[in-house]
Each structure stands twice: as structure tokens, then as C-alpha cells.
Design a protein around this motif. Structure first.
Motif, short mmCIF file in Angstrom:
data_model
loop_
_atom_site.label_atom_id
_atom_site.label_comp_id
_atom_site.label_asym_id
_atom_site.label_seq_id
_atom_site.Cartn_x
_atom_site.Cartn_y
_atom_site.Cartn_z
N TYR A 1 0.82 -1.21 0.00
CA TYR A 1 0.00 0.00 0.00
C TYR A 1 0.85 1.26 0.00
CZ TYR A 1 -4.60 -2.06 0.13
OH TYR A 1 -5.75 -2.71 -0.23
N GLN A 2 2.02 1.19 0.62
CA GLN A 2 2.92 2.34 0.57
C GLN A 2 3.36 2.60 -0.87
OE1 GLN A 2 6.97 1.97 2.17
NE2 GLN A 2 6.62 3.89 3.26
N LEU A 3 3.76 1.54 -1.56
CA LEU A 3 4.18 1.70 -2.95
C LEU A 3 3.02 2.14 -3.83
CD1 LEU A 3 6.22 1.48 -5.23
CD2 LEU A 3 5.81 -0.99 -5.29
N ARG A 4 1.86 1.62 -3.56
CA ARG A 4 0.68 2.01 -4.34
C ARG A 4 0.40 3.50 -4.21
NH1 ARG A 4 -5.39 -0.45 -4.07
NH2 ARG A 4 -5.82 -0.33 -6.30
N GLY A 5 0.53 4.01 -2.98
CA GLY A 5 0.35 5.44 -2.77
C GLY A 5 1.37 6.27 -3.52
N ARG B 1 2.52 -5.01 -11.36
CA ARG B 1 3.22 -5.87 -10.41
C ARG B 1 2.64 -5.68 -9.00
NH1 ARG B 1 9.82 -6.02 -9.65
NH2 ARG B 1 9.86 -7.19 -7.69
N VAL B 2 2.39 -4.44 -8.63
CA VAL B 2 1.76 -4.16 -7.33
C VAL B 2 0.39 -4.81 -7.26
CG1 VAL B 2 0.80 -2.31 -5.88
CG2 VAL B 2 3.04 -2.02 -6.94
N HIS B 3 -0.32 -4.79 -8.37
CA HIS B 3 -1.64 -5.42 -8.42
C HIS B 3 -1.56 -6.90 -8.10
CE1 HIS B 3 -5.50 -6.75 -9.85
NE2 HIS B 3 -4.97 -7.40 -10.86
N ASN B 4 -0.52 -7.58 -8.56
CA ASN B 4 -0.34 -8.99 -8.23
C ASN B 4 -0.16 -9.18 -6.73
OD1 ASN B 4 -0.59 -9.95 -10.84
ND2 ASN B 4 1.61 -9.90 -11.26
N TYR B 5 0.60 -8.30 -6.10
CA TYR B 5 0.76 -8.38 -4.64
C TYR B 5 -0.59 -8.19 -3.95
CZ TYR B 5 5.83 -7.85 -5.28
OH TYR B 5 7.14 -8.03 -5.63
N LEU C 1 -7.81 9.87 -2.22
CA LEU C 1 -7.08 8.65 -2.54
C LEU C 1 -6.31 8.14 -1.31
CD1 LEU C 1 -6.15 6.76 -4.99
CD2 LEU C 1 -4.04 8.10 -4.89
N GLN C 2 -5.67 9.07 -0.59
CA GLN C 2 -4.93 8.67 0.60
C GLN C 2 -5.86 8.08 1.66
OE1 GLN C 2 -2.66 12.62 0.78
NE2 GLN C 2 -1.13 11.20 1.57
N THR C 3 -7.02 8.70 1.83
CA THR C 3 -8.00 8.17 2.79
C THR C 3 -8.46 6.78 2.36
OG1 THR C 3 -8.78 10.37 3.40
CG2 THR C 3 -10.30 8.54 3.79
#
Length: 244
Positions: free
Chosen positions: A108-112, A184-188, A229-231
Motif C-alpha cells: 500500500y505504501q508503494l501504491r500510494g 506488479r503491485v496489483h499482483n501483490y 485517494l490517501q483516505t
């Protein structure tokens, strides 16, 4: 070997075997390598729970499960190891990643990091027609959820709604390298959410968070869109961890 599966920002729902890049090209008559087929099939089995997260399997086990020869399977396994979804133990076997708190937090950190600048661009440059279509689709999904409850048919549509929003957001940057990283993040995310149990109220909260984000974009308020988005991501992480 990028993969184009339906994105799911908070609702992790039972997923049909959505076509990946290899399947799409095969349908269009373009050549597809066996290593790409192996890559797609491994992820399909993993996210479809036929291949348990955390499993330790031999190469021969995977050949039987996936149905491809050893050489292309090895190519696919090397890619998946690079992407962090498994570890190859020479002369021993393959250990698949099992999600934990650290993976969820880091994901989630990387997604942000990826989507915060993207949503600002999306708020500024997305067309009114694009935003109106996303808002209307969310409204239809919410209405169906209230009327029918959390049925398999509605679950499938919610997955598609979520994919449409988040992939359009990330696409606003127009950067294929970021899009590839996002997949790739989506796979995680899919791995993290395999064990989650969803209810209609949880999914409705997610859709309302999406609506708040879209309304900020419609108002062309990049600051409000980023805050929404952050919320959403903060709440999604807590839901993923079972906090609420």
C-alpha cells in the motif's frame, strides 16, 4: 511479462479467470510463447487458489499442474522470482510467497507513491465524459448492491469497476514503466487479499470512497482528489488487515 488482470483496490472478490496479456494476444492471432503461457497459468492457479499461497512444490509438480514443458516453465519461474512472488531453491523446489502484514504495508505504501501523482494528473486532465462514465458505473453498482446484495454477478462487476478506476488513474501519467510497476503491485494486492471475506457493507464503503475521489476529480480539485485517494488507501489497508 506484464499482466493485465482486473484491479481491486479494496474489494477482493472471487475472480474469474480474466485474460492476461498472453491470452489477449493469442485471441488476436499474435504469437504467444510457452513461457508467457506458463507465467499466466501460474498466476491464474495462484489467485484462483488452486495453488495455495505459501506452497512448496517441486518443478515436476508444477509441470503437471500448469501443463507446459520444463524449459518454458523455468523461464516463467525466473520472471516470477524477480517479481517477488516466489523463491526458487535449487535442487529442492519452489516456495510461493504468502502474504503477511509487512507485505500488505509495503504494497500500500508503494501504491500510494505511484497513484498520488497519477490522481492529480487524472483530476486535471481526465475528460468530463470519462469521469461521468466512471461515476455512472459506480452509481449503478451501488444501486445493484443495495437491491440484490453481494451476489457473484455483482462481485464480478465490482471487480471491473475497481479496475476501470485505478487503471485509468495510473494511465493518466502516460508512463508505461509506471503502468508496468502498477501491474506488479496489483499482483501483490491479489495475493494479500486471497483470504479476505467480504460483505456488502465493506464493498459499499469502498464504492463510496471511490465516489468521493471521483467527485473531487469532477470538481478539478487535485488536492482533494489526492486526499481522497490517501483516505481510501488507508481505509483499504485497515480493511485488508481486518481492523474494520
Amino acid at each position: 511479462m506484464s499482466r493485465r488482470r482486473s484491479d481491486r483496490s479494496d474489494p477482493i472478490l472471487p475472480q474469474d479467470a480474466a485474460a492476461g496479456d498472453a491470452a489477449e494476444r493469442e485471441a488476436e492471432g499474435a504469437p504467444v510463447s510457452l513461457s508467457e503461457v506458463a507465467y499466466e497459468r501460474i498466476l491464474d492457479r495462484l489467485f484462483g487458489r488452486e495453488l495455495p499461497a505459501g506452497a512448496f512444490l517441486s518443478q515436476n509438480d508444477l509441470v503437471k499442474l500448469i501443463g507446459v514443458p520444463v524449459a518454458p516453465l523455468r523461464d516463467a519461474l525466473r520472471v516470477l522470482q524477480t517479481e517477488g512472488l516466489l523463491t526458487i531453491h535449487p535442487r529442492s523446489g519452489i516456495r510461493f510467497l504468502k502474504a503477511d502484514f509487512e507485505l500488505a504495508r509495503n504494497t500500500y505504501q508503494l501504491r500510494g507513491i505511484l497513484e498520488r501523482p497519477a490522481v492529480r494528473a487524472f483530476a486535471e486532465f481526465a475528460s468530463d465524459e470519462q469521469l461521468d462514465a466512471l461515476i455512472a458505473r459506480h452509481e449503478r453498482g451501488m444501486a445493484a448492491l443495495e437491491k440484490e446484495g453481494f451476489t457473484p454477478e455483482i462481485a464480478s462487476e465490482i471487480v471491473a469497476i475497481d479496475a476501470a478506476l485505478h487503471f485509468e488513474i495510473i494511465g493518466a501519467l502516460g508512463n508505461p514503466l509506471i503502468v508496468s510497476t502498477h501491474r506488479r503491485v496489483h499482483n501483490y494486492l491479489q495475493l494479500i487479499r486471497l483470504d479476505r471475506t467480504l460483505t456488502a457493507p465493506i464493498v459499499m464503503r469502498t464504492l463510496r470512497e471511490h465516489m468521493a475521489l471521483l467527485e473531487a476529480c469532477k470538481a478539478r480539485d487535485a488536492d482533494a482528489a489526492e486526499a481522497a485517494l490517501q483516505t481510501h488507501f488507508s481505509n483499504a489497508l485497515q480493511r485488508t488487515l481486518g481492523i474494520f
